[in-house]
Design a protein around this motif. Structure first.
Motif, PDB file in Angstrom:
ATOM      1  N   GLU A  67      36.296  36.724 -15.537  1.00 15.35           N
ATOM      2  CA  GLU A  67      37.310  37.731 -15.866  1.00 15.35           C
ATOM      3  C   GLU A  67      37.712  37.682 -17.343  1.00 15.35           C
ATOM      4  O   GLU A  67      37.881  38.719 -17.980  1.00 15.35           O
ATOM      5  CB  GLU A  67      38.575  37.523 -15.021  1.00 15.35           C
ATOM      6  N   GLU A  68      37.880  36.474 -17.882  1.00 17.79           N
ATOM      7  CA  GLU A  68      38.426  36.329 -19.230  1.00 17.79           C
ATOM      8  C   GLU A  68      37.373  36.368 -20.334  1.00 17.79           C
ATOM      9  O   GLU A  68      37.714  36.673 -21.477  1.00 17.79           O
ATOM     10  CB  GLU A  68      39.242  35.044 -19.334  1.00 17.79           C
ATOM     11  N   THR A  69      36.107  36.052 -20.002  1.00 18.14           N
ATOM     12  CA  THR A  69      35.083  35.942 -21.054  1.00 18.14           C
ATOM     13  C   THR A  69      33.814  36.729 -20.773  1.00 18.14           C
ATOM     14  O   THR A  69      33.005  36.912 -21.672  1.00 18.14           O
ATOM     15  CB  THR A  69      34.662  34.475 -21.259  1.00 18.14           C
ATOM     16  N   GLY A  70      33.590  37.108 -19.512  1.00 16.72           N
ATOM     17  CA  GLY A  70      32.328  37.744 -19.144  1.00 16.72           C
ATOM     18  C   GLY A  70      31.201  36.744 -18.943  1.00 16.72           C
ATOM     19  O   GLY A  70      30.078  37.130 -18.638  1.00 16.72           O
ATOM     20  N   ILE A  71      31.475  35.457 -19.083  1.00 14.49           N
ATOM     21  CA  ILE A  71      30.452  34.412 -18.899  1.00 14.49           C
ATOM     22  C   ILE A  71      30.354  34.075 -17.412  1.00 14.49           C
ATOM     23  O   ILE A  71      31.368  33.849 -16.750  1.00 14.49           O
ATOM     24  CB  ILE A  71      30.794  33.148 -19.721  1.00 14.49           C
ATOM     25  N   ASP A  72      29.126  34.028 -16.896  1.00  9.23           N
ATOM     26  CA  ASP A  72      28.885  33.666 -15.504  1.00  9.23           C
ATOM     27  C   ASP A  72      28.791  32.143 -15.404  1.00  9.23           C
ATOM     28  O   ASP A  72      27.767  31.552 -15.717  1.00  9.23           O
ATOM     29  CB  ASP A  72      27.588  34.324 -15.016  1.00  9.23           C
ATOM     30  N   ALA A  73      29.884  31.518 -14.981  1.00  8.46           N
ATOM     31  CA  ALA A  73      29.935  30.054 -14.904  1.00  8.46           C
ATOM     32  C   ALA A  73      28.933  29.497 -13.906  1.00  8.46           C
ATOM     33  O   ALA A  73      28.515  28.346 -14.028  1.00  8.46           O
ATOM     34  CB  ALA A  73      31.345  29.592 -14.544  1.00  8.46           C
ATOM     35  N   GLY A  74      28.509  30.300 -12.939  1.00  7.73           N
ATOM     36  CA  GLY A  74      27.529  29.856 -11.956  1.00  7.73           C
ATOM     37  C   GLY A  74      26.166  29.579 -12.557  1.00  7.73           C
ATOM     38  O   GLY A  74      25.342  28.917 -11.935  1.00  7.73           O
ATOM     39  N   ARG A  75      25.936  30.040 -13.763  1.00  3.29           N
ATOM     40  CA  ARG A  75      24.655  29.824 -14.441  1.00  3.29           C
ATOM     41  C   ARG A  75      24.685  28.603 -15.352  1.00  3.29           C
ATOM     42  O   ARG A  75      23.708  28.317 -16.044  1.00  3.29           O
ATOM     43  CB  ARG A  75      24.292  31.057 -15.255  1.00  3.29           C
ATOM     44  N   HIS A  76      25.817  27.893 -15.373  1.00  7.02           N
ATOM     45  CA  HIS A  76      25.993  26.771 -16.288  1.00  7.02           C
ATOM     46  C   HIS A  76      26.555  25.567 -15.532  1.00  7.02           C
ATOM     47  O   HIS A  76      26.820  25.647 -14.338  1.00  7.02           O
ATOM     48  CB  HIS A  76      26.895  27.186 -17.451  1.00  7.02           C
ATOM     49  N   VAL A  77      26.772  24.468 -16.230  1.00 10.97           N
ATOM     50  CA  VAL A  77      27.216  23.218 -15.602  1.00 10.97           C
ATOM     51  C   VAL A  77      28.740  23.148 -15.610  1.00 10.97           C
ATOM     52  O   VAL A  77      29.362  22.963 -16.665  1.00 10.97           O
ATOM     53  CB  VAL A  77      26.607  21.992 -16.326  1.00 10.97           C
ATOM     54  N   LEU A  78      29.334  23.295 -14.423  1.00  8.95           N
ATOM     55  CA  LEU A  78      30.781  23.196 -14.253  1.00  8.95           C
ATOM     56  C   LEU A  78      31.096  21.829 -13.670  1.00  8.95           C
ATOM     57  O   LEU A  78      30.553  21.451 -12.635  1.00  8.95           O
ATOM     58  CB  LEU A  78      31.274  24.298 -13.307  1.00  8.95           C
ATOM     59  N   ARG A  79      31.971  21.085 -14.351  1.00  8.00           N
ATOM     60  CA  ARG A  79      32.344  19.744 -13.888  1.00  8.00           C
ATOM     61  C   ARG A  79      33.852  19.646 -13.692  1.00  8.00           C
ATOM     62  O   ARG A  79      34.620  20.013 -14.570  1.00  8.00           O
ATOM     63  CB  ARG A  79      31.912  18.685 -14.903  1.00  8.00           C
ATOM     64  N   ASP A  80      34.223  19.099 -12.548  1.00 13.60           N
ATOM     65  CA  ASP A  80      35.623  18.784 -12.275  1.00 13.60           C
ATOM     66  C   ASP A  80      35.911  17.458 -12.963  1.00 13.60           C
ATOM     67  O   ASP A  80      35.291  16.443 -12.640  1.00 13.60           O
ATOM     68  CB  ASP A  80      35.841  18.681 -10.761  1.00 13.60           C
ATOM     69  N   TRP A  81      36.819  17.457 -13.909  1.00 12.92           N
ATOM     70  CA  TRP A  81      37.127  16.243 -14.655  1.00 12.92           C
ATOM     71  C   TRP A  81      38.045  15.303 -13.866  1.00 12.92           C
ATOM     72  O   TRP A  81      38.415  14.249 -14.374  1.00 12.92           O
ATOM     73  CB  TRP A  81      37.750  16.593 -15.993  1.00 12.92           C
ATOM     74  N   GLN A  82      38.408  15.689 -12.650  1.00 11.01           N
ATOM     75  CA  GLN A  82      39.290  14.855 -11.825  1.00 11.01           C
ATOM     76  C   GLN A  82      40.571  14.486 -12.587  1.00 11.01           C
ATOM     77  O   GLN A  82      41.046  13.359 -12.528  1.00 11.01           O
ATOM     78  CB  GLN A  82      38.554  13.587 -11.353  1.00 11.01           C
ATOM     79  N   LEU A  83      41.080  15.467 -13.311  1.00 14.90           N
ATOM     80  CA  LEU A  83      42.284  15.286 -14.116  1.00 14.90           C
ATOM     81  C   LEU A  83      43.268  16.387 -13.745  1.00 14.90           C
ATOM     82  O   LEU A  83      42.892  17.554 -13.686  1.00 14.90           O
ATOM     83  CB  LEU A  83      41.919  15.374 -15.605  1.00 14.90           C
ATOM     84  N   GLN A  84      44.495  15.980 -13.472  1.00 18.16           N
ATOM     85  CA  GLN A  84      45.538  16.945 -13.135  1.00 18.16           C
ATOM     86  C   GLN A  84      46.716  16.757 -14.070  1.00 18.16           C
ATOM     87  O   GLN A  84      47.058  15.627 -14.427  1.00 18.16           O
ATOM     88  CB  GLN A  84      46.014  16.757 -11.697  1.00 18.16           C
ATOM     89  N   ASN A  85      47.310  17.864 -14.450  1.00 15.16           N
ATOM     90  CA  ASN A  85      48.524  17.856 -15.259  1.00 15.16           C
ATOM     91  C   ASN A  85      49.597  18.610 -14.490  1.00 15.16           C
ATOM     92  O   ASN A  85      49.344  19.697 -13.983  1.00 15.16           O
ATOM     93  CB  ASN A  85      48.277  18.568 -16.599  1.00 15.16           C
ATOM     94  N   ARG A  86      50.761  18.013 -14.397  1.00 14.26           N
ATOM     95  CA  ARG A  86      51.885  18.695 -13.755  1.00 14.26           C
ATOM     96  C   ARG A  86      52.897  18.979 -14.855  1.00 14.26           C
ATOM     97  O   ARG A  86      53.279  18.074 -15.604  1.00 14.26           O
ATOM     98  CB  ARG A  86      52.494  17.823 -12.665  1.00 14.26           C
ATOM     99  N   TYR A  87      53.284  20.232 -14.961  1.00 11.69           N
ATOM    100  CA  TYR A  87      54.209  20.590 -16.031  1.00 11.69           C
ATOM    101  C   TYR A  87      55.207  21.632 -15.546  1.00 11.69           C
ATOM    102  O   TYR A  87      54.976  22.339 -14.565  1.00 11.69           O
ATOM    103  CB  TYR A  87      53.466  21.094 -17.270  1.00 11.69           C
ATOM    104  N   GLU A  88      56.310  21.698 -16.277  1.00 13.46           N
ATOM    105  CA  GLU A  88      57.343  22.676 -15.964  1.00 13.46           C
ATOM    106  C   GLU A  88      56.888  24.060 -16.418  1.00 13.46           C
ATOM    107  O   GLU A  88      56.356  24.224 -17.522  1.00 13.46           O
ATOM    108  CB  GLU A  88      58.647  22.295 -16.658  1.00 13.46           C
ATOM    109  N   ILE A  89      57.074  25.040 -15.562  1.00 13.09           N
ATOM    110  CA  ILE A  89      56.736  26.431 -15.881  1.00 13.09           C
ATOM    111  C   ILE A  89      57.818  26.956 -16.829  1.00 13.09           C
ATOM    112  O   ILE A  89      59.014  26.784 -16.575  1.00 13.09           O
ATOM    113  CB  ILE A  89      56.679  27.280 -14.591  1.00 13.09           C
TER     114      ILE A  89
END
Length: 162
Positions: free
Chosen positions: A56-78
């Motif tokens: 949606e934001e870039t037009g890049i098809d992420a399914g054609r590239h290497v997507l990695r979950d960094w197992q990192l979470q950030n919790r922040y105030e909205i």
């Protein structure tokens, strides 16, 4: 009050030589960031959220590239100005960090209501330009993450050969 789910993704799109894609927000000119977005439904897998938001934001098809979950979470105030998007009483968001490795700087098709401009920058410059601290920290961690994934890949290849 809105119905936005307070779970989001941050996707650091980068090349093997650590150039990072940043987007300038349309609603806050001068504010640069990586791809971000919230899950659409409570049962939407985070990887699906990443692929959808990147497309949606870039037009890049992420399914054609290497997507990695960094197992990192950030919790922040909205930020209070954005809380109206969420159910009443929701004040915090949990952000899940991913990396998307692309072979080279790819053409970008911006979503005009979301972003004004894009830039492929060396990781140090990208980190300096970001307004979000969690985005800055993710980009600064990129060189170590790449070294770590290369070492893990080499170790796995060694086990497979042995």
């Amino acid at each position: 009050m809105g119905n936005k789910i307070p779970v989001s993704v941050l996707v650091v799109i980068h090349t093997p030589d650590l150039r990072v894609l940043l987007l300038e927000r349309a609603d806050h000119p001068g504010f640069w960031q990586s791809v971000t977005g919230s899950v659409d439904r409570a049962d939407e897998p985070l990887e699906e959220t990443c692929r959808r938001e990147v497309l949606e934001e870039t037009g890049i098809d992420a399914g054609r590239h290497v997507l990695r979950d960094w197992q990192l979470q950030n919790r922040y105030e909205i930020y209070p100005t954005w809380r109206h998007r969420y159910p009443e009483g929701v004040t915090h968001n949990t952000e899940h960090v991913f990396g998307l490795l692309v072979p080279e700087p790819l053409p970008v098709r911006l979503a005009p209501r979301e972003h004004l401009a894009f830039a492929w920058l060396p990781w140090e410059q990208a980190a300096e330009r970001c307004f979000s601290l969690s985005n800055v920290e993710a980009i600064r961690a990129l060189p170590a993450r790449i070294r770590g994934s290369n070492a893990a890949g080499a170790a796995a290849a060694g086990r497979a050969d042995g």
